[in-house]
Design a protein around this motif. Structure first.
Motif, PDB file in Angstrom:
ATOM      1  N   LEU A 469       0.850  -1.188   0.000  1.00 21.01           N
ATOM      2  CA  LEU A 469       0.000   0.000   0.000  1.00 21.01           C
ATOM      3  C   LEU A 469       0.885   1.236   0.000  1.00 21.01           C
ATOM      4  CD1 LEU A 469      -2.676  -0.762   2.789  1.00 21.01           C
ATOM      5  CD2 LEU A 469      -3.146  -0.520   0.352  1.00 21.01           C
ATOM      6  N   THR A 470       0.447   2.282  -0.699  1.00 23.07           N
ATOM      7  CA  THR A 470       1.113   3.585  -0.636  1.00 23.07           C
ATOM      8  C   THR A 470       0.093   4.606  -0.148  1.00 23.07           C
ATOM      9  OG1 THR A 470       2.617   3.064  -2.460  1.00 23.07           O
ATOM     10  CG2 THR A 470       2.278   5.387  -1.944  1.00 23.07           C
ATOM     11  N   VAL A 471       0.517   5.435   0.818  1.00 20.79           N
ATOM     12  CA  VAL A 471      -0.390   6.422   1.393  1.00 20.79           C
ATOM     13  C   VAL A 471       0.320   7.766   1.459  1.00 20.79           C
ATOM     14  CG1 VAL A 471      -1.835   7.043   3.369  1.00 20.79           C
ATOM     15  CG2 VAL A 471      -1.520   4.635   2.774  1.00 20.79           C
ATOM     16  N   GLY A 472      -0.398   8.830   1.107  1.00 21.57           N
ATOM     17  CA  GLY A 472       0.148  10.177   1.184  1.00 21.57           C
ATOM     18  C   GLY A 472      -0.960  11.202   1.042  1.00 21.57           C
ATOM     19  N   GLU A 479      -7.866  16.855   4.635  1.00 18.65           N
ATOM     20  CA  GLU A 479      -8.386  15.844   5.557  1.00 18.65           C
ATOM     21  C   GLU A 479      -8.552  14.476   4.913  1.00 18.65           C
ATOM     22  OE1 GLU A 479     -11.913  17.223   7.443  1.00 18.65           O
ATOM     23  OE2 GLU A 479     -10.879  18.813   8.541  1.00 18.65           O
ATOM     24  N   TYR A 480      -8.108  14.331   3.672  1.00 19.63           N
ATOM     25  CA  TYR A 480      -8.169  13.017   3.019  1.00 19.63           C
ATOM     26  C   TYR A 480      -6.755  12.530   2.718  1.00 19.63           C
ATOM     27  CZ  TYR A 480     -13.224  12.910   2.278  1.00 19.63           C
ATOM     28  OH  TYR A 480     -14.586  12.858   2.474  1.00 19.63           O
ATOM     29  N   SER A 481      -6.612  11.223   2.692  1.00 17.03           N
ATOM     30  CA  SER A 481      -5.358  10.594   2.294  1.00 17.03           C
ATOM     31  C   SER A 481      -5.537   9.944   0.937  1.00 17.03           C
ATOM     32  CB  SER A 481      -4.936   9.514   3.303  1.00 17.03           C
ATOM     33  OG  SER A 481      -4.654  10.063   4.568  1.00 17.03           O
ATOM     34  N   SER A 482      -4.481   9.985   0.132  1.00 20.29           N
ATOM     35  CA  SER A 482      -4.473   9.242  -1.129  1.00 20.29           C
ATOM     36  C   SER A 482      -3.937   7.839  -0.850  1.00 20.29           C
ATOM     37  CB  SER A 482      -3.589   9.947  -2.158  1.00 20.29           C
ATOM     38  OG  SER A 482      -4.108  11.228  -2.465  1.00 20.29           O
ATOM     39  N   VAL A 483      -4.651   6.850  -1.339  1.00 16.10           N
ATOM     40  CA  VAL A 483      -4.287   5.454  -1.069  1.00 16.10           C
ATOM     41  C   VAL A 483      -4.111   4.735  -2.401  1.00 16.10           C
ATOM     42  CG1 VAL A 483      -4.932   3.305   0.083  1.00 16.10           C
ATOM     43  CG2 VAL A 483      -5.671   5.506   1.040  1.00 16.10           C
ATOM     44  N   ILE A 484      -2.941   4.134  -2.608  1.00 13.17           N
ATOM     45  CA  ILE A 484      -2.673   3.330  -3.800  1.00 13.17           C
ATOM     46  C   ILE A 484      -2.505   1.883  -3.367  1.00 13.17           C
ATOM     47  CG2 ILE A 484      -1.108   2.953  -5.748  1.00 13.17           C
ATOM     48  CD1 ILE A 484      -0.265   5.877  -5.531  1.00 13.17           C
ATOM     49  N   VAL A 485      -3.375   1.016  -3.852  1.00 13.50           N
ATOM     50  CA  VAL A 485      -3.306  -0.410  -3.535  1.00 13.50           C
ATOM     51  C   VAL A 485      -2.535  -1.095  -4.655  1.00 13.50           C
ATOM     52  CG1 VAL A 485      -4.623  -2.491  -3.014  1.00 13.50           C
ATOM     53  CG2 VAL A 485      -5.549  -0.246  -2.377  1.00 13.50           C
ATOM     54  N   ARG A 486      -1.373  -1.698  -4.307  1.00 11.98           N
ATOM     55  CA  ARG A 486      -0.482  -2.231  -5.338  1.00 11.98           C
ATOM     56  C   ARG A 486      -0.490  -3.758  -5.450  1.00 11.98           C
ATOM     57  NH1 ARG A 486       2.548   1.471  -7.641  1.00 11.98           N
ATOM     58  NH2 ARG A 486       2.950   3.469  -6.634  1.00 11.98           N
ATOM     59  N   THR A 487      -0.803  -4.458  -4.360  1.00 13.03           N
ATOM     60  CA  THR A 487      -0.711  -5.929  -4.374  1.00 13.03           C
ATOM     61  C   THR A 487      -1.976  -6.541  -3.778  1.00 13.03           C
ATOM     62  OG1 THR A 487       0.271  -6.107  -2.159  1.00 13.03           O
ATOM     63  CG2 THR A 487       1.792  -5.742  -4.010  1.00 13.03           C
ATOM     64  N   GLU A 488      -2.118  -7.854  -3.962  1.00 16.97           N
ATOM     65  CA  GLU A 488      -3.252  -8.560  -3.364  1.00 16.97           C
ATOM     66  C   GLU A 488      -3.183  -8.483  -1.842  1.00 16.97           C
ATOM     67  OE1 GLU A 488      -5.856  -9.705  -4.794  1.00 16.97           O
ATOM     68  OE2 GLU A 488      -5.174  -9.332  -6.849  1.00 16.97           O
ATOM     69  N   GLN A 489      -1.966  -8.524  -1.295  1.00 17.99           N
ATOM     70  CA  GLN A 489      -1.802  -8.385   0.146  1.00 17.99           C
ATOM     71  C   GLN A 489      -2.294  -7.017   0.597  1.00 17.99           C
ATOM     72  OE1 GLN A 489      -1.040 -10.878   1.930  1.00 17.99           O
ATOM     73  NE2 GLN A 489       0.525 -10.520   3.481  1.00 17.99           N
ATOM     74  N   GLY A 490      -1.976  -5.999  -0.179  1.00 18.22           N
ATOM     75  CA  GLY A 490      -2.456  -4.659   0.131  1.00 18.22           C
ATOM     76  C   GLY A 490      -3.964  -4.562   0.033  1.00 18.22           C
ATOM     77  N   MET A 491      -4.542  -5.275  -0.929  1.00 17.98           N
ATOM     78  CA  MET A 491      -6.000  -5.268  -1.092  1.00 17.98           C
ATOM     79  C   MET A 491      -6.684  -5.902   0.111  1.00 17.98           C
ATOM     80  SD  MET A 491      -8.015  -4.050  -3.404  1.00 17.98           S
ATOM     81  CE  MET A 491      -9.794  -3.878  -3.352  1.00 17.98           C
ATOM     82  N   ASP A 492      -6.094  -6.977   0.637  1.00 21.59           N
ATOM     83  CA  ASP A 492      -6.656  -7.625   1.830  1.00 21.59           C
ATOM     84  C   ASP A 492      -6.662  -6.657   3.012  1.00 21.59           C
ATOM     85  OD1 ASP A 492      -7.001  -9.936   0.388  1.00 21.59           O
ATOM     86  OD2 ASP A 492      -5.158 -10.891   1.121  1.00 21.59           O
ATOM     87  N   ALA A 493      -5.576  -5.918   3.172  1.00 20.88           N
ATOM     88  CA  ALA A 493      -5.496  -4.959   4.275  1.00 20.88           C
ATOM     89  C   ALA A 493      -6.514  -3.834   4.094  1.00 20.88           C
ATOM     90  CB  ALA A 493      -4.082  -4.385   4.364  1.00 20.88           C
ATOM     91  N   TRP A 494      -6.645  -3.346   2.874  1.00 23.81           N
ATOM     92  CA  TRP A 494      -7.605  -2.278   2.603  1.00 23.81           C
ATOM     93  C   TRP A 494      -9.030  -2.727   2.896  1.00 23.81           C
ATOM     94  CZ3 TRP A 494      -8.726   2.644   1.681  1.00 23.81           C
ATOM     95  CH2 TRP A 494      -9.936   2.958   1.069  1.00 23.81           C
ATOM     96  N   GLU A 495      -9.390  -3.912   2.503  1.00 21.18           N
ATOM     97  CA  GLU A 495     -10.763  -4.398   2.684  1.00 21.18           C
ATOM     98  C   GLU A 495     -11.142  -4.552   4.153  1.00 21.18           C
ATOM     99  OE1 GLU A 495     -10.865  -7.927   0.305  1.00 21.18           O
ATOM    100  OE2 GLU A 495     -11.286  -6.816  -1.557  1.00 21.18           O
TER     101      GLU A 495
END
Length: 559
Positions: A469-472, A479-495
């Protein structure tokens, strides 16, 4: 002198003490030895004699004793005092009656009786004097670790590598690369980005972190080359790591993400977090779901305000308390030894532990490369293997703590560290806020160039290509963060975190891509080597030296 035993004239004749005969005035005369007193210890006793071996010899061993005794076994001196008129003689010529006079036990004359051995030769308990507590060592005459009375002209510092040549004639293999090469080309050259990858890579724990927050050699280097190989400013071709991690499409624009969002947490605790608080939320949900046992994040040093240090969060409260960003490195990969966090981790096999790590893109490049190989990274190895989730923070550059907080803010701009409530680098500006949230400073980031880490200029990885995951903040509103989901592992964490987030599609992809392109352009201008994602992952020191003009074989020059 006080006579403790009374006058000799008052003693019975058989108890009188022997006197010292008068030698007269002749200085050449000496006191004659007393008859029958042993003055030389026999060869047989020139060692420690166990208690059960001290006493009269066996009958088979008794016999003639030469000039020192008689071979008849009878006493030849009527004054001996023995009832039988004879006395058994030991091997050294001392009569047993003489040896036993005044005592029912026989002792070796080899020295004082040990305090922890009884008369039977058995060990007893030892009593130790406890050390004094609450007292400091007397240092009035100098530091306790200070060398004193050093002879003039004698050098006592730890010898350099060249001492090997003085000790043997073994030639160094051509393919060895030493920490001294890393020191010469990266650390001493000011290009170290303080990621700690070299500390984690060392298979002999020979690299530590000095008081200046830079890697240093603490034990003899073996020349294994791993510290050099995995350094993102040394032997690691970091752009090749992007491709290995994310595929061919992971080297252009902002990479090839699965999906992108603008998101924020709506809970009250978000007020202390950076931007939307997404990193804290994701890690909290991973902990609550049992997916991880801890998250390696940054915390504020107890002794130096706004200085970041590594911290292992194991609860939601830990994460909320340490939410926010620091603009200096923690050498996170140098703090992956599980022994360091033993009291915070559950009691289970290290192979079963799972961690998340939050870091800058260069730190994520380092951990990803280390995990690709089955080599032993000594005390850091279990920690390297335990990292299952990686979160990269968008980063154009990082800073040296003392130069940023001490020189640039406190000395030049009169902003004390204790007055700072929040730091942010946004839209090309350094923004400093007070404890009440009011802005104290908004200034172009170029004004802080002298405080930035020099090695950051060579980095083309603004968005953390190798992370899950990339966050910035770039690409999203306040008040918002930009979130880039790069891998399936990152997708699991996001969900896991998604139900508790207010989110929508990333608001401004062009802003992220534009800053990534700008970052690459700056890196290409600073890199003295070719940027080539298709080249081998590791760069030989000789190749690096050719491009950067650094010294070859610095270890042989006493570096």
């Amino acid at each position: 002198m006080t006579d403790r035993g009374g006058s000799d004239e008052n003693r019975p004749p058989d108890e009188r003490l022997p006197g010292v005969p008068d030698t007269g005035d002749d200085e050449s005369e000496s006191v004659p030895p007393a008859d029958g007193v042993r003055i030389h210890r026999p060869d047989a006793e020139h060692r420690t004699i166990p208690g059960d071996q001290v006493g009269p010899g066996d009958e088979a061993e008794s016999g003639p004793v030469g000039e020192a005794g008689a071979d008849s076994g009878e006493c030849s001196d009527d004054a001996c005092g023995c009832e039988s008129g004879g006395d058994e003689v030991a091997a050294d010529g001392v009569r047993m009656s003489e040896a036993n006079t005044g005592s029912s036990e026989i002792y070796s004359d080899g020295g004082a009786t040990p305090a922890n051995v009884d008369s039977e030769g058995n060990l007893t308990d030892i009593e130790f004097t406890p050390p004094a507590e609450g007292r400091s060592q007397n240092v009035e005459n100098g530091r306790p670790d200070e060398r004193v009375q050093v002879p003039e002209g004698v050098e006592l510092d730890t010898p350099g590598y060249e001492i090997r040549d003085e000790m043997n004639d073994i030639e160094t293999p051509d393919d060895k690369t030493w920490f001294m090469e890393l020191d010469e080309a990266v650390i001493d050259d000011g290009r170290c980005i303080q990621c700690g990858t070299c500390v984690a890579a060392c298979p002999t724990d020979s690299i530590g972190i000095g008081d200046d927050d830079l890697p240093e050699l603490v034990k003899m280097c073996t020349g294994c080359s791993l510290c050099w190989d995995f350094c993102p400013r040394g032997g690691l071709r970091y752009e090749r790591q992007w491709k290995i991690t994310g595929g061919d499409d992971n080297v252009s624009g902002a990479g090839d993400p699965i999906t992108e969002f603008s998101a924020k947490v709506e809970d009250d605790w978000r007020e202390g977090a950076q931007d939307g608080g997404v990193v804290t939320s994701v890690l909290s949900h991973l902990l609550e779901a049992g997916e991880i046992d801890g998250a390696l994040i940054a915390t504020e040093s107890d002794g130096e305000p706004w200085k970041a240090e590594s911290f292992l969060a194991t609860s939601h409260e830990d994460l909320v308390e340490n939410a926010g960003s620091f603009y200096n490195q923690t050498l996170a990969l140098g703090n992956l030894s599980l022994d360091q966090w033993e009291l915070k981790l559950p009691d289970k096999d290290p192979e079963d532990l799972s961690l998340a790590m939050v870091g800058t893109p260069c730190e994520i490049e380092g951990i990803r490369a280390l995990q690709d190989f089955d080599w032993d990274y000594q005390s850091q190895d279990a920690g390297v293997r335990a990292v299952d989730y990686t979160v990269a923070l968008m980063c154009t550059k990082n800073f040296n703590y003392h130069r940023l907080i001490g020189e640039q803010l406190e000395e030049k701009r009169d902003i004390l560290p204790k007055e700072i409530g929040k730091l942010d680098v946004l839209d090309g500006e350094m923004r400093v806020y007070g404890n009440d949230g009011a802005p104290l400073l908004v200034e172009d980031i170029e004004g802080f160039h002298d405080a930035a880490l020099k090695g950051c200029d060579e980095c083309a990885d603004f968005t953390g290509y190798a992370a899950d995951l990339t966050v910035g903040s770039v690409g999203s509103g306040d008040e918002y963060s930009s979130v880039i989901v790069r891998t399936e592992q990152g997708m699991d964490a996001w969900e896991l975190a998604e139900p508790d987030l207010d989110y929508h599609d990333l608001e401004d992809r062009s802003a992220v891509g534009g800053l990534q392109s700008w970052d690459k352009k700056k890196a290409f201008e600073s890199l003295d080597r070719p940027f080539d994602p298709d080249a081998p992952r590791f760069i030989d020191y000789t190749d690096h030296a050719e491009h950067y003009g650094t010294e070859l074989n610095p270890h042989e020059a006493g570096h």
